[in-house]
Write a protein that holds these residues in place. Structure first.
Motif, PDB file in Angstrom:
ATOM      1  N   PHE B  71       0.833  -1.209   0.000  1.00 11.95           N
ATOM      2  CA  PHE B  71       0.000   0.000   0.000  1.00 11.95           C
ATOM      3  C   PHE B  71       0.867   1.258   0.000  1.00 11.95           C
ATOM      4  O   PHE B  71       0.685   2.146  -0.824  1.00 11.95           O
ATOM      5  CB  PHE B  71      -0.932   0.006   1.215  1.00 11.95           C
ATOM      6  CG  PHE B  71      -1.607   1.318   1.441  1.00 11.95           C
ATOM      7  CD1 PHE B  71      -2.702   1.676   0.663  1.00 11.95           C
ATOM      8  CD2 PHE B  71      -1.152   2.215   2.394  1.00 11.95           C
ATOM      9  CE1 PHE B  71      -3.327   2.904   0.841  1.00 11.95           C
ATOM     10  CE2 PHE B  71      -1.772   3.437   2.576  1.00 11.95           C
ATOM     11  CZ  PHE B  71      -2.852   3.777   1.803  1.00 11.95           C
ATOM     12  N   VAL B  72       1.829   1.323   0.903  1.00 17.07           N
ATOM     13  CA  VAL B  72       2.635   2.543   1.031  1.00 17.07           C
ATOM     14  C   VAL B  72       3.415   2.802  -0.248  1.00 17.07           C
ATOM     15  O   VAL B  72       3.356   3.898  -0.807  1.00 17.07           O
ATOM     16  CB  VAL B  72       3.590   2.468   2.245  1.00 17.07           C
ATOM     17  CG1 VAL B  72       4.581   3.621   2.228  1.00 17.07           C
ATOM     18  CG2 VAL B  72       2.785   2.475   3.540  1.00 17.07           C
ATOM     19  N   PHE B  73       4.106   1.791  -0.760  1.00 14.74           N
ATOM     20  CA  PHE B  73       4.991   2.091  -1.878  1.00 14.74           C
ATOM     21  C   PHE B  73       4.231   2.347  -3.181  1.00 14.74           C
ATOM     22  O   PHE B  73       4.562   3.278  -3.899  1.00 14.74           O
ATOM     23  CB  PHE B  73       6.105   1.048  -1.991  1.00 14.74           C
ATOM     24  CG  PHE B  73       7.085   1.228  -0.868  1.00 14.74           C
ATOM     25  CD1 PHE B  73       7.937   2.335  -0.854  1.00 14.74           C
ATOM     26  CD2 PHE B  73       7.097   0.376   0.233  1.00 14.74           C
ATOM     27  CE1 PHE B  73       8.808   2.563   0.215  1.00 14.74           C
ATOM     28  CE2 PHE B  73       7.962   0.597   1.308  1.00 14.74           C
ATOM     29  CZ  PHE B  73       8.820   1.691   1.296  1.00 14.74           C
ATOM     30  N   VAL B  74       3.188   1.584  -3.427  1.00 16.20           N
ATOM     31  CA  VAL B  74       2.415   1.836  -4.647  1.00 16.20           C
ATOM     32  C   VAL B  74       1.721   3.203  -4.568  1.00 16.20           C
ATOM     33  O   VAL B  74       1.814   4.029  -5.479  1.00 16.20           O
ATOM     34  CB  VAL B  74       1.378   0.707  -4.893  1.00 16.20           C
ATOM     35  CG1 VAL B  74       0.486   1.057  -6.069  1.00 16.20           C
ATOM     36  CG2 VAL B  74       2.083  -0.622  -5.117  1.00 16.20           C
ATOM     37  N   THR B  75       1.039   3.454  -3.430  1.00 12.95           N
ATOM     38  CA  THR B  75       0.287   4.701  -3.309  1.00 12.95           C
ATOM     39  C   THR B  75       1.202   5.915  -3.381  1.00 12.95           C
ATOM     40  O   THR B  75       0.917   6.884  -4.086  1.00 12.95           O
ATOM     41  CB  THR B  75      -0.506   4.726  -1.985  1.00 12.95           C
ATOM     42  OG1 THR B  75      -1.167   3.485  -1.833  1.00 12.95           O
ATOM     43  CG2 THR B  75      -1.533   5.837  -1.987  1.00 12.95           C
ATOM     44  N   GLY B 168      -4.019  16.413  -2.740  1.00  9.59           N
ATOM     45  CA  GLY B 168      -4.118  17.864  -2.600  1.00  9.59           C
ATOM     46  C   GLY B 168      -2.898  18.494  -1.947  1.00  9.59           C
ATOM     47  O   GLY B 168      -2.347  19.476  -2.443  1.00  9.59           O
ATOM     48  N   TYR B 169      -2.453  17.885  -0.834  1.00  9.15           N
ATOM     49  CA  TYR B 169      -1.298  18.445  -0.118  1.00  9.15           C
ATOM     50  C   TYR B 169      -0.087  18.558  -1.030  1.00  9.15           C
ATOM     51  O   TYR B 169       0.527  19.607  -1.158  1.00  9.15           O
ATOM     52  CB  TYR B 169      -0.927  17.550   1.071  1.00  9.15           C
ATOM     53  CG  TYR B 169      -1.818  17.734   2.256  1.00  9.15           C
ATOM     54  CD1 TYR B 169      -1.717  18.886   3.037  1.00  9.15           C
ATOM     55  CD2 TYR B 169      -2.755  16.778   2.603  1.00  9.15           C
ATOM     56  CE1 TYR B 169      -2.534  19.069   4.119  1.00  9.15           C
ATOM     57  CE2 TYR B 169      -3.584  16.955   3.694  1.00  9.15           C
ATOM     58  CZ  TYR B 169      -3.475  18.100   4.454  1.00  9.15           C
ATOM     59  OH  TYR B 169      -4.278  18.285   5.526  1.00  9.15           O
ATOM     60  N   ASN B 170       0.269  17.428  -1.659  1.00 10.95           N
ATOM     61  CA  ASN B 170       1.483  17.427  -2.452  1.00 10.95           C
ATOM     62  C   ASN B 170       1.358  18.286  -3.703  1.00 10.95           C
ATOM     63  O   ASN B 170       2.344  18.880  -4.142  1.00 10.95           O
ATOM     64  CB  ASN B 170       1.868  15.991  -2.814  1.00 10.95           C
ATOM     65  CG  ASN B 170       2.282  15.209  -1.586  1.00 10.95           C
ATOM     66  OD1 ASN B 170       2.400  15.774  -0.505  1.00 10.95           O
ATOM     67  ND2 ASN B 170       2.502  13.927  -1.757  1.00 10.95           N
ATOM     68  N   THR B 171       0.148  18.363  -4.264  1.00 12.75           N
ATOM     69  CA  THR B 171      -0.030  19.238  -5.430  1.00 12.75           C
ATOM     70  C   THR B 171       0.261  20.679  -5.042  1.00 12.75           C
ATOM     71  O   THR B 171       0.972  21.394  -5.755  1.00 12.75           O
ATOM     72  CB  THR B 171      -1.465  19.111  -5.981  1.00 12.75           C
ATOM     73  OG1 THR B 171      -1.748  17.742  -6.214  1.00 12.75           O
ATOM     74  CG2 THR B 171      -1.625  19.886  -7.276  1.00 12.75           C
ATOM     75  N   VAL B 172      -0.264  21.103  -3.889  1.00 15.26           N
ATOM     76  CA  VAL B 172      -0.011  22.475  -3.429  1.00 15.26           C
ATOM     77  C   VAL B 172       1.485  22.677  -3.175  1.00 15.26           C
ATOM     78  O   VAL B 172       2.079  23.675  -3.607  1.00 15.26           O
ATOM     79  CB  VAL B 172      -0.820  22.784  -2.154  1.00 15.26           C
ATOM     80  CG1 VAL B 172      -0.375  24.093  -1.529  1.00 15.26           C
ATOM     81  CG2 VAL B 172      -2.310  22.817  -2.470  1.00 15.26           C
ATOM     82  N   ALA B 217       9.337  11.964   1.841  1.00 15.74           N
ATOM     83  CA  ALA B 217       9.477  11.343   3.165  1.00 15.74           C
ATOM     84  C   ALA B 217       8.211  11.525   4.001  1.00 15.74           C
ATOM     85  O   ALA B 217       7.716  10.575   4.609  1.00 15.74           O
ATOM     86  CB  ALA B 217      10.674  11.940   3.887  1.00 15.74           C
ATOM     87  N   MET B 218       7.666  12.745   4.011  1.00 20.64           N
ATOM     88  CA  MET B 218       6.466  12.988   4.809  1.00 20.64           C
ATOM     89  C   MET B 218       5.295  12.144   4.297  1.00 20.64           C
ATOM     90  O   MET B 218       4.491  11.654   5.077  1.00 20.64           O
ATOM     91  CB  MET B 218       6.058  14.464   4.765  1.00 20.64           C
ATOM     92  CG  MET B 218       7.033  15.426   5.425  1.00 20.64           C
ATOM     93  SD  MET B 218       7.561  14.905   7.059  1.00 20.64           S
ATOM     94  CE  MET B 218       6.107  15.292   8.009  1.00 20.64           C
ATOM     95  N   THR B 219       5.225  11.979   2.983  1.00 22.38           N
ATOM     96  CA  THR B 219       4.128  11.187   2.414  1.00 22.38           C
ATOM     97  C   THR B 219       4.269   9.725   2.807  1.00 22.38           C
ATOM     98  O   THR B 219       3.295   9.083   3.203  1.00 22.38           O
ATOM     99  CB  THR B 219       4.113  11.334   0.880  1.00 22.38           C
ATOM    100  OG1 THR B 219       4.213  12.722   0.551  1.00 22.38           O
ATOM    101  CG2 THR B 219       2.827  10.801   0.281  1.00 22.38           C
ATOM    102  N   ILE B 220       5.490   9.209   2.739  1.00 25.87           N
ATOM    103  CA  ILE B 220       5.701   7.808   3.132  1.00 25.87           C
ATOM    104  C   ILE B 220       5.306   7.622   4.594  1.00 25.87           C
ATOM    105  O   ILE B 220       4.536   6.723   4.944  1.00 25.87           O
ATOM    106  CB  ILE B 220       7.177   7.384   2.915  1.00 25.87           C
ATOM    107  CG1 ILE B 220       7.506   7.345   1.425  1.00 25.87           C
ATOM    108  CG2 ILE B 220       7.447   6.026   3.553  1.00 25.87           C
ATOM    109  CD1 ILE B 220       8.966   7.084   1.113  1.00 25.87           C
ATOM    110  N   ILE B 221       5.805   8.507   5.460  1.00 23.61           N
ATOM    111  CA  ILE B 221       5.524   8.359   6.890  1.00 23.61           C
ATOM    112  C   ILE B 221       4.022   8.445   7.151  1.00 23.61           C
ATOM    113  O   ILE B 221       3.461   7.635   7.883  1.00 23.61           O
ATOM    114  CB  ILE B 221       6.317   9.410   7.699  1.00 23.61           C
ATOM    115  CG1 ILE B 221       7.812   9.105   7.599  1.00 23.61           C
ATOM    116  CG2 ILE B 221       5.871   9.437   9.148  1.00 23.61           C
ATOM    117  CD1 ILE B 221       8.708  10.205   8.094  1.00 23.61           C
ATOM    118  N   SER B 222       3.352   9.400   6.508  1.00 21.80           N
ATOM    119  CA  SER B 222       1.919   9.552   6.778  1.00 21.80           C
ATOM    120  C   SER B 222       1.131   8.349   6.246  1.00 21.80           C
ATOM    121  O   SER B 222       0.126   7.958   6.833  1.00 21.80           O
ATOM    122  CB  SER B 222       1.392  10.852   6.177  1.00 21.80           C
ATOM    123  OG  SER B 222       1.258  10.736   4.779  1.00 21.80           O
TER     124      SER B 222
END
Lengths: 278, 291
Positions: B71-75, B168-172, B217-222
């Motif tokens: 889930f984490v790596f694909v997403t 949304g977060y990462n797009t911004v 990194a923040m996306t992976i952790i979240s």
């Protein structure tokens, strides 16, 4: 000639990109549009699933929701939790951030390192002990159980320290010479100068508390005490077949956040960019 | 400034709260993981590392662990690729209001409670009968997909939902990051005749540097910590436990099966996993990407 061709190609490229982004943005909104449409349909029409717009628009789902579940009560629970938590987090983050940005004391670095280290502990990894602690403190099934554990947080302190460090020391020293006390400097010199950080932290903290699902699931039990996030999930398991009513509740949950977001969209987007990049 | 009394008045309560609600609970997870702990029982036996030995034998745990990693790596991979492209596209839109409109549409799911969106998707987008995605598939003459009801499609359904809810977060962040890249780099590339794709890989990506590694990194952790959509769309792990991840397995073991010692052992493994990712990220972040 060559320049002209290049200009046309550039225009076509821009047009394609523009169309892709437009279609994508509309697709992003589709689930919410569908939710809204279903909430105005009769259950029979939802079951048949052969229409996009409702044949007959009905408010029955909404009336049923307000007659059978404490929607306003759930909303007020969410408001109380999110507002009190945000207020407290703003106060503690700015004050502790101020201490680290402007004061000299022994062990400062190691204490700050300790605070940063607490950010590396996700609440998902402490479900069991946190639950037992909340229970032991007599907070189980009470709204303060959602507020008290997060009153001090590493992220807010870190963000505020960054911003307060940019304020020249001379401003604080001048106030000190004028005989101002520490708390007075914090309140009258520092706070007015870090408005952007406060705005960003307000939005960030409010969203976290408003949307939180796991902690209410662990700490709350009585349906009357639920916050909206938990209530929608609870409601959808209670009325599995009543899709229209579920969508009515979902729409009511979406409504306030959407209004606030549209009204303050610039601040929202700026804050996210700021808390991320800074 | 110096005023030890003031510093103490502020820091003592702040550190006490952090210790009580963060440090003690994480130490508690380590502590309880050594016991066969059930709050409803009087006797709770010390097991040593027994719970950890049990993890290795537990097929549901192994499944949850694999599901979490997949889930984490694909997403995250799809999320980052998609948001980079979107950031690049939106950054190129010159009209302010239009650009804000796009960002508002893409960011709206980030503002709404994830639990609410998960209910909306599982009850109106994914159902085999009347779910919008299947209605559209049928209109295109494609057989409807049993999204959340089949072991095969449950994880893809969760991944699609999570991408939608979280981009949304990462797009911004990427739009802001790309806006910050000095325009002369692109003009120079233009003179050299570099195409858009080359410019993206040779200028945008390297110059995004810090933003890129931070965001990833923040996306992976979240994503390791996600919980609500799994609990709502894949109750009790869903069919064949295909939607069970570590966070929900902690919840079901600790709070449904009341096997709190075992749940604590799972928590410790999740904590160590996230800690490892964090430390690797900090190591990588020391590389200087500045321009």
């Amino acid at each position: 000639m060559h320049e002209g061709a290049k200009g046309v190609a550039e225009g076509v490229r821009k047009g394609i990109i523009f169309s892709i982004v437009t279609v994508f943005s509309l697709a992003m909104l589709t689930p919410y549009v569908w939710m809204l449409l279903l909430s105005f349909k009769h259950q029979a029409e939802i079951n048949k699933a052969n229409t996009f717009l409702p044949d007959v628009w009905t408010l029955r789902n909404y009336i049923k929701v307000f007659e059978t579940v404490p929607m306003v009560h759930w909303f007020m629970n969410s408001v109380m939790v999110a507002v009190s938590a945000t207020t407290i987090v703003l106060f503690t983050s700015t004050l502790v951030g101020f201490i680290f940005a402007k004061y000299k004391f022994r062990g400062k670095n190691i204490i700050f390192w300790f605070i940063l280290a607490t950010m590396m502990v996700p609440p998902q990894t402490t479900m069991v002990p946190s639950f037992l602690l909340i229970d032991r403190l007599g907070l189980y099934d009470k709204l303060p159980s959602l507020v008290i554990p997060g009153m001090v947080g590493g992220f807010g302190i870190f963000l505020c320290r960054q911003f307060i460090e940019d304020i020249p020391d001379s401003l604080c020293e001048a106030a000190l010479i004028d005989g101002a006390k520490d708390f007075y400097i914090y309140w009258h010199v520092i706070i007015p100068l870090i408005r952007p950080a406060i705005g960003a932290l307000t939005i960030f903290t409010f969203l976290i508390y408003w949307n939180e699902y796991m902690l209410p699931l662990l700490y709350l039990n009585n349906p009357l005490n639920m916050t909206l996030s938990l209530a929608i999930s609870f409601f959808s398991t209670q009325r599995t077949t009543d899709v229209g009513a579920i969508m009515a509740v979902a729409t009511l949950v979406m409504l306030p956040v959407t209004i606030v977001f549209i009204a303050f969209q610039k601040q929202f987007i700026k804050s996210i960019a700021m808390t991320g990049v800074k | 400034m110096k005023n030890n009394r003031f510093v103490a008045i502020v820091l003592v309560p702040a550190l006490t709260l952090l210790t009580l609600f963060v440090i003690i609970p994480i130490m508690g997870s380590f502590f309880f993981s050594l016991f066969d702990y059930n709050p409803l029982r009087n006797q709770n036996h010390f097991l040593g590392l027994g719970n950890y030995a049990r993890l290795l034998q537990d097929s549901t745990y192994i499944k949850s662990f694999q599901n979490t990693l997949i889930f984490v790596f694909v997403t995250v991979a799809i999320n980052i690729a998609l948001t980079l492209v979107l950031g690049q596209f939106i950054s190129g839109v010159k009209r302010r209001w239009l650009r804000n409109l796009f960002l508002v549409a893409i960011f709206l799911p980030c503002v709404a409670p994830v639990a609410n969106s998960a209910v909306v998707w599982s009850r109106s987008m994914y159902p085999t009968k009347g779910g919008l995605i299947n209605v559209l598939l049928m209109a295109l003459d494609i057989t409807p997909v049993n999204w959340v009801g089949s072991p095969l499609m449950l994880m893809p359904a969760l991944i699609i939902f999570t991408i939608w809810v979280d981009i949304g977060y990462n797009t911004v962040l990427f739009t802001a990051g790309i806006d910050g890249i000095p325009k002369d780099f692109y003009e120079a590339a233009d003179i050299d005749g570099a195409g858009h794709i080359i410019r993206f890989f040779k200028i945008t990506l390297p110059l995004l540097g810090r933003t890129f590694s931070f965001v990833t990194a923040m996306t992976i952790i979240s994503h390791f910590q996600m919980f609500a959509q799994f609990e709502i769309m894949a109750r009790d792990g869903g069919p064949g436990k295909a939607g069970q991840v570590l966070t929900t397995y902690i919840y079901y073991s600790g709070f449904k099966a009341k096997d709190m010692g075992y749940a604590s052992a799972i928590s410790v493994t999740l904590f160590l996993l996230i800690l490892a990712v964090t430390l690797v990220q900090q190591r990588l972040n020391r590389v200087d990407w500045g321009y």
